[in-house]
Design an enzyme around this catalytic site. Structure first.
Site, PDB file in Angstrom:
ATOM      1  CG  HIS A 136      -0.130   0.451   2.868  1.00  0.00           C
ATOM      2  ND1 HIS A 136       0.179   1.243   3.510  1.00  0.00           N
ATOM      3  CD2 HIS A 136       0.377  -0.906   3.231  1.00  0.00           C
ATOM      4  CE1 HIS A 136       0.858   1.093   5.010  1.00  0.00           C
ATOM      5  NE2 HIS A 136       0.796  -0.975   3.600  1.00  0.00           N
ATOM      6  CG  HIS A 145      13.325  -3.376 -13.853  1.00  0.00           C
ATOM      7  ND1 HIS A 145      13.751  -4.194 -15.109  1.00  0.00           N
ATOM      8  CD2 HIS A 145      12.612  -4.944 -13.585  1.00  0.00           C
ATOM      9  CE1 HIS A 145      13.577  -5.329 -15.160  1.00  0.00           C
ATOM     10  NE2 HIS A 145      12.957  -5.500 -14.042  1.00  0.00           N
TER      11      HIS A 145
HETATM   12  C1  LIG Z   1      24.090  -5.501  -8.675  1.00  0.00           C
HETATM   13  C2  LIG Z   1      24.867  -6.700  -9.964  1.00  0.00           C
HETATM   14  C3  LIG Z   1      24.237  -5.293 -10.978  1.00  0.00           C
HETATM   15  C4  LIG Z   1      26.192  -6.107  -9.703  1.00  0.00           C
HETATM   16  O1  LIG Z   1      26.820  -6.907 -10.924  1.00  0.00           O
HETATM   17  P1  LIG Z   1      28.643  -5.714 -11.587  1.00  0.00           P
HETATM   18  O2  LIG Z   1      28.791  -4.325 -11.948  1.00  0.00           O
HETATM   19  O3  LIG Z   1      28.791  -6.368 -12.683  1.00  0.00           O
HETATM   20  O4  LIG Z   1      29.499  -6.848  -9.732  1.00  0.00           O
HETATM   21  P2  LIG Z   1      30.259  -7.483 -10.403  1.00  0.00           P
HETATM   22  O5  LIG Z   1      29.587  -8.896 -10.456  1.00  0.00           O
HETATM   23  O6  LIG Z   1      31.386  -7.498 -11.048  1.00  0.00           O
HETATM   24  O7  LIG Z   1      30.524  -7.522  -8.490  1.00  0.00           O
HETATM   25  C5  LIG Z   1      30.745  -6.542  -7.906  1.00  0.00           C
HETATM   26  C6  LIG Z   1      30.603  -6.901  -6.658  1.00  0.00           C
HETATM   27  O8  LIG Z   1      29.553  -7.325  -5.372  1.00  0.00           O
HETATM   28  C7  LIG Z   1      29.232  -8.435  -5.086  1.00  0.00           C
HETATM   29  N1  LIG Z   1      28.166  -8.707  -5.591  1.00  0.00           N
HETATM   30  C8  LIG Z   1      27.599  -8.387  -6.558  1.00  0.00           C
HETATM   31  N2  LIG Z   1      26.644  -8.770  -6.709  1.00  0.00           N
HETATM   32  C9  LIG Z   1      25.968  -8.710  -5.136  1.00  0.00           C
HETATM   33  C10 LIG Z   1      24.675  -9.013  -4.959  1.00  0.00           C
HETATM   34  N3  LIG Z   1      23.628  -9.079  -5.406  1.00  0.00           N
HETATM   35  N4  LIG Z   1      24.697  -9.369  -4.109  1.00  0.00           N
HETATM   36  C11 LIG Z   1      26.088  -8.955  -2.808  1.00  0.00           C
HETATM   37  N5  LIG Z   1      26.771  -9.135  -2.975  1.00  0.00           N
HETATM   38  C12 LIG Z   1      26.933  -8.538  -4.456  1.00  0.00           C
HETATM   39  C13 LIG Z   1      30.186  -9.077  -5.936  1.00  0.00           C
HETATM   40  O9  LIG Z   1      30.184 -10.753  -4.504  1.00  0.00           O
HETATM   41  C14 LIG Z   1      31.565  -8.447  -6.036  1.00  0.00           C
HETATM   42  O10 LIG Z   1      32.242  -8.835  -4.944  1.00  0.00           O
HETATM   43  P3  LIG Z   1      33.600  -8.384  -4.413  1.00  0.00           P
HETATM   44  O11 LIG Z   1      33.843  -7.051  -5.079  1.00  0.00           O
HETATM   45  O12 LIG Z   1      34.129  -8.325  -2.770  1.00  0.00           O
HETATM   46  O13 LIG Z   1      34.263  -9.494  -5.455  1.00  0.00           O
HETATM   47  C15 LIG Z   1      24.435  -7.942 -10.007  1.00  0.00           C
HETATM   48  O14 LIG Z   1      25.329  -8.553  -9.490  1.00  0.00           O
HETATM   49  C16 LIG Z   1      22.818  -8.354  -9.921  1.00  0.00           C
HETATM   50  O15 LIG Z   1      22.928  -8.304  -8.722  1.00  0.00           O
HETATM   51  N6  LIG Z   1      21.959  -8.297 -10.540  1.00  0.00           N
HETATM   52  C17 LIG Z   1      20.905  -8.582 -10.667  1.00  0.00           C
HETATM   53  C18 LIG Z   1      20.243  -9.190 -12.050  1.00  0.00           C
HETATM   54  C19 LIG Z   1      18.963  -8.836 -11.536  1.00  0.00           C
HETATM   55  O16 LIG Z   1      18.237  -9.653 -11.218  1.00  0.00           O
HETATM   56  N7  LIG Z   1      18.421  -9.481 -13.187  1.00  0.00           N
HETATM   57  C20 LIG Z   1      16.756  -9.228 -13.140  1.00  0.00           C
HETATM   58  C21 LIG Z   1      16.358  -9.146 -14.855  1.00  0.00           C
HETATM   59  S1  LIG Z   1      14.916  -9.434 -14.779  1.00  0.00           S
END
Ligand SMILES: CC(C)(COP(=O)(O)OP(=O)(O)OC[C@H]1O[C@@H](n2cnc3c(N)ncnc32)[C@H](O)[C@@H]1OP(=O)(O)O)[C@@H](O)C(=O)NCCC(=O)NCCS
Length: 211
Positions: A136, A145
Site C-alpha cells: 500500500h 524496474h
Molecule cells: C548488482 C549487480 C548489477 C552488479 O553487477 P556487476 O557490476 O557486474 O558487479 P560484480 O559482479 O563485478 O560484483 C561486484 C561485487 O559485488 C558483489 N555482488 C554483486 N552482486 C551482488 C549481490 N546481488 N549480492 C551481494 N553481493 C553482490 C560481488 O560479489 C562483488 O564483490 P567483491 O568485490 O567482493 O568481489 C549484479 O550482481 C546483480 O545482482 N544483478 C541483478 C540482476 C537481476 O536481478 N536481473 C533481473 C532481470 S529481470
C-alpha cells in the site's frame, strides 16, 4: 490508421511483453530492434533500426510499447516515440492483481503474479516484474524496474530509473533515490541516496571494481 501495435525492442524482455499484450487481446504488428536483433521475435517481424519508427508513423501506426530492459534507454526511446505521435500503451498481465485504488501511468509493464496494493502509484515506463509486490501507498518512479519476486512493504518510494534486482526486499517507509542499482537479493532497511549501487543483507554500498 492501424490499430496494430509496435513494440520497440526484440529481446527476452520484449518476448515477455509481447505475450502480455497478446493476453489482453492486442495485436503486435512489428518489433523495432537493433542491427543485431533476429528477424522474428515470438512470431512478430522485426525491423532493424529506429529509423523505421518514422515510416511506421506515416503508415498510420499510432500505438507503441517500449520493451527495453535498460531503464535510461527505455526512457529516452519513449520520448522519441512520443515525439513521433505514438501513444504508449500498458502491458498488464491479466494474472497480476492491481488495486482499483492504484494509479498506473503509460507504457507500464506489470508481469504475471505481480501485486500492486491500495493507493500505490506506478509512473510511466515502470516495470513491475514477475511476482513482485508493491504494498500500500508505494510510489514507483518513472522508468524504474522492480525485478522479479521483489517484495516492497507499505509506503516504499523508488526513484526514477532505479533498478531492484531479483528477490530484493524493502522494509516499510524506505525511500530509494533516482538511478539506484540494488543487487539481487538485497534487503534494504534504510533510505538510499541517488546513484547508489547497493547489495547484501542488509544492503550496503557495493565495493568499486579495481581499475
Ligand atoms: C548488482 C549487480 C548489477 C552488479 O553487477 P556487476 O557490476 O557486474 O558487479 P560484480 O559482479 O563485478 O560484483 C561486484 C561485487 O559485488 C558483489 N555482488 C554483486 N552482486 C551482488 C549481490 N546481488 N549480492 C551481494 N553481493 C553482490 C560481488 O560479489 C562483488 O564483490 P567483491 O568485490 O567482493 O568481489 C549484479 O550482481 C546483480 O545482482 N544483478 C541483478 C540482476 C537481476 O536481478 N536481473 C533481473 C532481470 S529481470
Amino acid at each position: 490508421m492501424s490499430d496494430g501495435l509496435i513494440v520497440i525492442g526484440a529481446s527476452g524482455h520484449a518476448k515477455v511483453c509481447i505475450e502480455l499484450l497478446r493476453d489482453t487481446g492486442q495485436h503486435v504488428s512489428f518489433c523495432v530492434g537493433g542491427a543485431d536483433s533476429g528477424d522474428i521475435c515470438l512470431g512478430v517481424p522485426v525491423l532493424h533500426g529506429d529509423e523505421h519508427l518514422e515510416a511506421l508513423a506515416r503508415q498510420g501506426f499510432r500505438r507503441a510499447f517500449v520493451a527495453i530492459g535498460a531503464n535510461a534507454l527505455r526512457q529516452r526511446l519513449a520520448a522519441a516515440v512520443r515525439a513521433l505521435g505514438f501513444e504508449l500503451v500498458n502491458a498488464v498481465s491479466p494474472r497480476a492483481m492491481v488495486s482499483p485504488s492504484a494509479t498506473i501511468g503509460h507504457g507500464v509493464a506489470i508481469m504475471a503474479g505481480a501485486v500492486i496494493n491500495a493507493d500505490s502509484s506506478i509512473a510511466d515506463l515502470a516495470i513491475i516484474n514477475t511476482a513482485a509486490s508493491v504494498d500500500h501507498d508505494g510510489v514507483i518512479g518513472e522508468a524504474a524496474h522492480i525485478g522479479p519476486q521483489c517484495g516492497l512493504a507499505g509506503n516504499v518510494h523508488v526513484g526514477p530509473r532505479s533498478f531492484l534486482g531479483i528477490g530484493s526486499r524493502v522494509i516499510p517507509g524506505v525511500s530509494i533515490g533516482a538511478d539506484v542499482v540494488a543487487g539481487a537479493g538485497s534487503v534494504i532497511i534504510s533510505n538510499v541516496a541517488q546513484n547508489a549501487r547497493i547489495a547484501g543483507i542488509p544492503a550496503k554500498t557495493m565495493r568499486k571494481k579495481a581499475p
